[in-house]
Design a protein around this motif. Structure first.
Motif, PDB file in Angstrom:
ATOM      1  N   PHE A 215     -10.392   1.130   3.219  1.00 44.24           N
ATOM      2  CA  PHE A 215      -9.455   0.403   3.603  1.00 44.24           C
ATOM      3  C   PHE A 215      -8.052   1.406   4.075  1.00 44.24           C
ATOM      4  O   PHE A 215      -7.681   1.410   5.053  1.00 44.24           O
ATOM      5  CB  PHE A 215      -8.853  -0.319   2.506  1.00 44.24           C
TER       6      PHE A 215
ATOM      7  N   SER B 216      -5.120  -5.914   5.983  1.00 36.88           N
ATOM      8  CA  SER B 216      -4.789  -6.746   4.818  1.00 36.88           C
ATOM      9  C   SER B 216      -6.121  -6.640   4.188  1.00 36.88           C
ATOM     10  O   SER B 216      -7.015  -7.076   4.532  1.00 36.88           O
ATOM     11  CB  SER B 216      -4.451  -8.230   5.172  1.00 36.88           C
ATOM     12  N   MET B 217      -6.244  -6.014   2.823  1.00 39.33           N
ATOM     13  CA  MET B 217      -7.320  -6.199   1.914  1.00 39.33           C
ATOM     14  C   MET B 217      -7.366  -7.212   0.878  1.00 39.33           C
ATOM     15  O   MET B 217      -6.033  -7.103   0.377  1.00 39.33           O
ATOM     16  CB  MET B 217      -7.226  -4.672   1.304  1.00 39.33           C
ATOM     17  N   HIS B 218      -8.398  -7.835   1.006  1.00 42.19           N
ATOM     18  CA  HIS B 218      -8.684  -8.905  -0.086  1.00 42.19           C
ATOM     19  C   HIS B 218      -9.544  -8.523  -1.045  1.00 42.19           C
ATOM     20  O   HIS B 218     -10.686  -8.433  -0.781  1.00 42.19           O
ATOM     21  CB  HIS B 218      -8.805 -10.233   0.512  1.00 42.19           C
ATOM     22  N   ALA B 219      -8.875  -8.359  -2.332  1.00 42.46           N
ATOM     23  CA  ALA B 219      -9.979  -7.931  -3.431  1.00 42.46           C
ATOM     24  C   ALA B 219     -10.171  -9.075  -4.200  1.00 42.46           C
ATOM     25  O   ALA B 219      -9.249  -9.576  -4.932  1.00 42.46           O
ATOM     26  CB  ALA B 219      -9.573  -6.589  -4.180  1.00 42.46           C
ATOM     27  N   ASN B 220     -11.567  -9.169  -4.410  1.00 41.80           N
ATOM     28  CA  ASN B 220     -11.695 -10.442  -5.524  1.00 41.80           C
ATOM     29  C   ASN B 220     -12.929  -9.943  -6.480  1.00 41.80           C
ATOM     30  O   ASN B 220     -13.639  -9.133  -6.322  1.00 41.80           O
ATOM     31  CB  ASN B 220     -12.374 -11.603  -4.757  1.00 41.80           C
ATOM     32  N   PRO B 221     -12.922 -10.566  -7.806  1.00 44.76           N
ATOM     33  CA  PRO B 221     -13.651 -10.142  -9.144  1.00 44.76           C
ATOM     34  C   PRO B 221     -15.276 -10.420  -8.490  1.00 44.76           C
ATOM     35  O   PRO B 221     -15.408 -11.573  -7.408  1.00 44.76           O
ATOM     36  CB  PRO B 221     -13.318 -10.959  -9.930  1.00 44.76           C
TER      37      PRO B 221
ATOM     38  N   ARG C 225       0.528   3.222  -6.339  1.00 41.60           N
ATOM     39  CA  ARG C 225      -0.823   2.287  -6.108  1.00 41.60           C
ATOM     40  C   ARG C 225      -1.562   2.315  -7.421  1.00 41.60           C
ATOM     41  O   ARG C 225      -2.027   0.987  -7.633  1.00 41.60           O
ATOM     42  CB  ARG C 225      -1.193   3.151  -5.020  1.00 41.60           C
ATOM     43  N   GLU C 226      -1.856   3.417  -7.948  1.00 42.97           N
ATOM     44  CA  GLU C 226      -2.506   3.130  -9.297  1.00 42.97           C
ATOM     45  C   GLU C 226      -2.230   2.286 -10.223  1.00 42.97           C
ATOM     46  O   GLU C 226      -2.889   1.663 -10.878  1.00 42.97           O
ATOM     47  CB  GLU C 226      -2.926   4.708  -9.892  1.00 42.97           C
TER      48      GLU C 226
ATOM     49  N   LEU D  20      -2.869  -1.268  -9.268  1.00 44.56           N
ATOM     50  CA  LEU D  20      -4.241  -1.579  -9.068  1.00 44.56           C
ATOM     51  C   LEU D  20      -4.665  -1.744 -10.402  1.00 44.56           C
ATOM     52  O   LEU D  20      -5.581  -2.753 -10.913  1.00 44.56           O
ATOM     53  CB  LEU D  20      -5.153  -0.484  -8.660  1.00 44.56           C
TER      54      LEU D  20
ATOM     55  N   TYR E 133     -12.977 -19.186  -0.499  1.00 44.18           N
ATOM     56  CA  TYR E 133     -11.880 -19.246   0.220  1.00 44.18           C
ATOM     57  C   TYR E 133     -11.470 -18.214   1.251  1.00 44.18           C
ATOM     58  O   TYR E 133     -10.548 -18.098   1.981  1.00 44.18           O
ATOM     59  CB  TYR E 133     -10.614 -19.338  -0.949  1.00 44.18           C
TER      60      TYR E 133
ATOM     61  N   TRP F  54       0.717  -1.009   0.104  1.00 45.17           N
ATOM     62  CA  TRP F  54       0.295  -0.060  -0.014  1.00 45.17           C
ATOM     63  C   TRP F  54       0.868   1.250  -0.053  1.00 45.17           C
ATOM     64  O   TRP F  54       0.445   2.360  -0.434  1.00 45.17           O
ATOM     65  CB  TRP F  54      -1.103  -0.088   1.241  1.00 45.17           C
TER      66      TRP F  54
ATOM     67  N   PHE G 149      -3.491  -5.246 -11.423  1.00 43.78           N
ATOM     68  CA  PHE G 149      -4.403  -6.271 -10.973  1.00 43.78           C
ATOM     69  C   PHE G 149      -5.777  -6.426 -11.951  1.00 43.78           C
ATOM     70  O   PHE G 149      -6.332  -7.475 -12.212  1.00 43.78           O
ATOM     71  CB  PHE G 149      -4.880  -6.101  -9.491  1.00 43.78           C
ATOM     72  N   ASP G 150      -6.283  -4.864 -12.124  1.00 42.69           N
ATOM     73  CA  ASP G 150      -7.664  -5.043 -12.895  1.00 42.69           C
ATOM     74  C   ASP G 150      -7.315  -5.878 -14.317  1.00 42.69           C
ATOM     75  O   ASP G 150      -8.251  -6.411 -14.746  1.00 42.69           O
ATOM     76  CB  ASP G 150      -7.696  -3.631 -13.128  1.00 42.69           C
TER      77      ASP G 150
ATOM     78  N   ALA H 107     -10.666 -15.551 -14.054  1.00 43.77           N
ATOM     79  CA  ALA H 107     -11.636 -15.505 -13.429  1.00 43.77           C
ATOM     80  C   ALA H 107     -11.651 -15.314 -12.093  1.00 43.77           C
ATOM     81  O   ALA H 107     -12.218 -14.821 -11.298  1.00 43.77           O
ATOM     82  CB  ALA H 107     -12.816 -16.674 -13.945  1.00 43.77           C
ATOM     83  N   GLU H 108     -10.578 -16.468 -11.706  1.00 43.77           N
ATOM     84  CA  GLU H 108     -10.333 -16.284 -10.208  1.00 43.77           C
ATOM     85  C   GLU H 108      -8.747 -15.231  -9.904  1.00 43.77           C
ATOM     86  O   GLU H 108      -7.756 -15.792 -10.535  1.00 43.77           O
ATOM     87  CB  GLU H 108     -10.049 -17.602  -9.329  1.00 43.77           C
ATOM     88  N   LYS H 109      -8.991 -14.156  -9.606  1.00 39.98           N
ATOM     89  CA  LYS H 109      -7.650 -13.254  -9.082  1.00 39.98           C
ATOM     90  C   LYS H 109      -7.931 -12.857  -7.587  1.00 39.98           C
ATOM     91  O   LYS H 109      -9.148 -12.075  -7.495  1.00 39.98           O
ATOM     92  CB  LYS H 109      -7.467 -12.130 -10.089  1.00 39.98           C
ATOM     93  N   SER H 110      -7.238 -12.719  -6.814  1.00 45.72           N
ATOM     94  CA  SER H 110      -7.266 -12.296  -5.577  1.00 45.72           C
ATOM     95  C   SER H 110      -6.269 -11.253  -5.226  1.00 45.72           C
ATOM     96  O   SER H 110      -5.045 -11.949  -5.285  1.00 45.72           O
ATOM     97  CB  SER H 110      -7.322 -13.354  -4.707  1.00 45.72           C
ATOM     98  N   MET H 111      -6.466 -10.157  -4.996  1.00 47.83           N
ATOM     99  CA  MET H 111      -5.486  -9.138  -4.800  1.00 47.83           C
ATOM    100  C   MET H 111      -5.382  -9.091  -2.972  1.00 47.83           C
ATOM    101  O   MET H 111      -6.312  -8.568  -2.401  1.00 47.83           O
ATOM    102  CB  MET H 111      -5.620  -7.618  -5.133  1.00 47.83           C
ATOM    103  N   HIS H 112      -4.173  -8.990  -2.587  1.00 48.03           N
ATOM    104  CA  HIS H 112      -3.779  -8.913  -1.053  1.00 48.03           C
ATOM    105  C   HIS H 112      -3.238  -7.833  -1.043  1.00 48.03           C
ATOM    106  O   HIS H 112      -2.005  -7.569  -1.282  1.00 48.03           O
ATOM    107  CB  HIS H 112      -3.111 -10.129  -0.658  1.00 48.03           C
ATOM    108  N   ALA H 113      -3.528  -6.645  -0.366  1.00 45.53           N
ATOM    109  CA  ALA H 113      -2.737  -5.277  -0.057  1.00 45.53           C
ATOM    110  C   ALA H 113      -2.580  -5.007   1.282  1.00 45.53           C
ATOM    111  O   ALA H 113      -3.424  -5.425   2.051  1.00 45.53           O
ATOM    112  CB  ALA H 113      -3.839  -3.980  -0.576  1.00 45.53           C
TER     113      ALA H 113
ATOM    114  N   TRP I 147     -14.381  -6.457  -6.492  1.00 46.93           N
ATOM    115  CA  TRP I 147     -13.903  -5.592  -7.509  1.00 46.93           C
ATOM    116  C   TRP I 147     -14.931  -5.076  -8.501  1.00 46.93           C
ATOM    117  O   TRP I 147     -14.665  -3.951  -8.803  1.00 46.93           O
ATOM    118  CB  TRP I 147     -12.846  -6.230  -8.244  1.00 46.93           C
TER     119      TRP I 147
END
Lengths: 245, 245
Positions: free
Chosen positions: B208, B217-222, A201-202, A205, B231, A194, A208-209, A214-220, B194
């Protein structure tokens, strides 16, 4: 090309073997009694690091001990035991000067990482082929982990390589990464710091975008570029166990 | 106020007891053989849900079975077994109309949730006091889980309540939440969808950003508002085990 093994050692039930595939030096970690097909996690190191840096070692041991997987790392071109070119030295000098002057460094880093990736992607592909010819890895599924430079290499590698079915990436953005990430469809766990002083940051982000998965998970998490918290290693163990296990 | 227990049942080793604390109806889950002090996770339900909604039940069972913790849920004012006021009905009608018309709904939701929270925070505090008077919970640490409305209530609750030492929050933003979140210093796991159709991405990122916690900790998912992947339940088990266990 085949794997040529060098020095070997055993520690805490983990067997570590130096190897080369052609000109590329690497390390393979397996459990001491590995026998028969198993998943393999490819570990890409960060900038300024190498195949046996502390972050790589900690991950290799975790993936072998917690999951029973194999793990392998190679030196990226210009890092570790591989020769540095004038261009490599010039990049280090220039990027350090930009950072010291408080100037934005991301596009310079992304450009250099893309050059490294052009050589590193075929290195990884040859390494994967050679390692999967070993009976203790064989036809098991493959995953990729790499942050920062490891993502600069990992994004084009995972986009190009149908044998890789899950990836942990992050601490990156800029350049052409987003366009390449759009071609990735396997599950991705993406780490973002962060307060990253190198990757705005942008930009992270946006990367990630861009992933097509179909499965993607961002941990910030809070903190600077190199301050990824220890619990993210634990999270990646479960991510790989879910997708490769 | 003390806990008055009502109907009880046992399923898969988990003991479920309905209770009231004053006018507030709740449910307590413990392992069948719970005996002596243990951590307690307070479960706040989402809008349109109640203390025994499917998402609450799944979490309660996971925290009891995987961690040996106790878990408790109460109906928020205007939900479940608690009376709806004219204002509650009016909100539902108005917010549905806004959503149907494709108009931004976040500030209307945040305003209503803040009104609910004014009554729900003292309800939770009385419930926590009463439950910690039970010998099978006693002086164990407490955590809070709640998304959406559960975060509209959870942010002011966690900010006000020194007995809560870790929280899983998310799917929220807007209103005065960020200002209150800045007063929170305990570890937070924050969930962001997301493609949330109710909470614009920027509003959730700002919330956040606002938490005062050193560990967040931020977890962002589609996916949309209600599509939090399974999960993340597993991840919250490990988060609470790390901080309350």
């Amino acid at each position: 090309m085949t794997v040529e093994f060098g020095k070997e050692r055993l520690e805490g039930g983990v067997r570590e073997r130096l190897f080369t595939v052609g000109q590329v030096p690497g390390v393979l970690w397996t459990s001491a009694d590995a026998d028969g097909s198993r998943p393999l996690v490819l570990l890409g190191h960060g900038g300024g690091q190498h195949k046996k840096g502390p972050a790589v070692l900690a991950r290799a041991r975790a993936y072998v001990s917690s999951c029973g997987f194999a793990a392998a790392a190679i030196d990226a071109p210009g890092f570790g035991d591989r020769p540095r070119t004038e261009r490599d030295q010039q990049f280090v000098t220039e990027v350090r000067a930009r950072i010291a002057a408080g100037q934005p460094a991301l596009e310079m880093i992304a450009g250099y990482n893309a050059e490294v990736a052009e050589r590193a992607v075929p290195d990884w592909q040859a390494t994967l082929t050679a390692l999967q010819a070993l009976p203790e890895i064989a036809s098991g599924p493959a995953g990729y982990f790499g942050l920062s430079l490891g993502t600069g290499i990992g994004v084009p590698l995972v986009a190009a390589e149908p044998r890789i079915s899950a990836a942990v990436l992050g601490l990156a953005g800029g350049g052409a990464l987003a366009a390449t990430a759009a071609r990735i469809s396997v599950p991705v766990e993406f780490l973002l710091q962060w307060d990253d002083e190198l990757v705005p940051r942008e930009a992270a982000l946006s990367l990630f975008d861009a992933f097509g998965s179909a499965e993607k998970s961002m941990h910030a998490n809070p903190g600077r570029h190199a301050a990824v918290p220890g619990y993210e290693l634990d999270s990646s163990v479960r991510f790989f166990a879910r997708h490769l296990g």
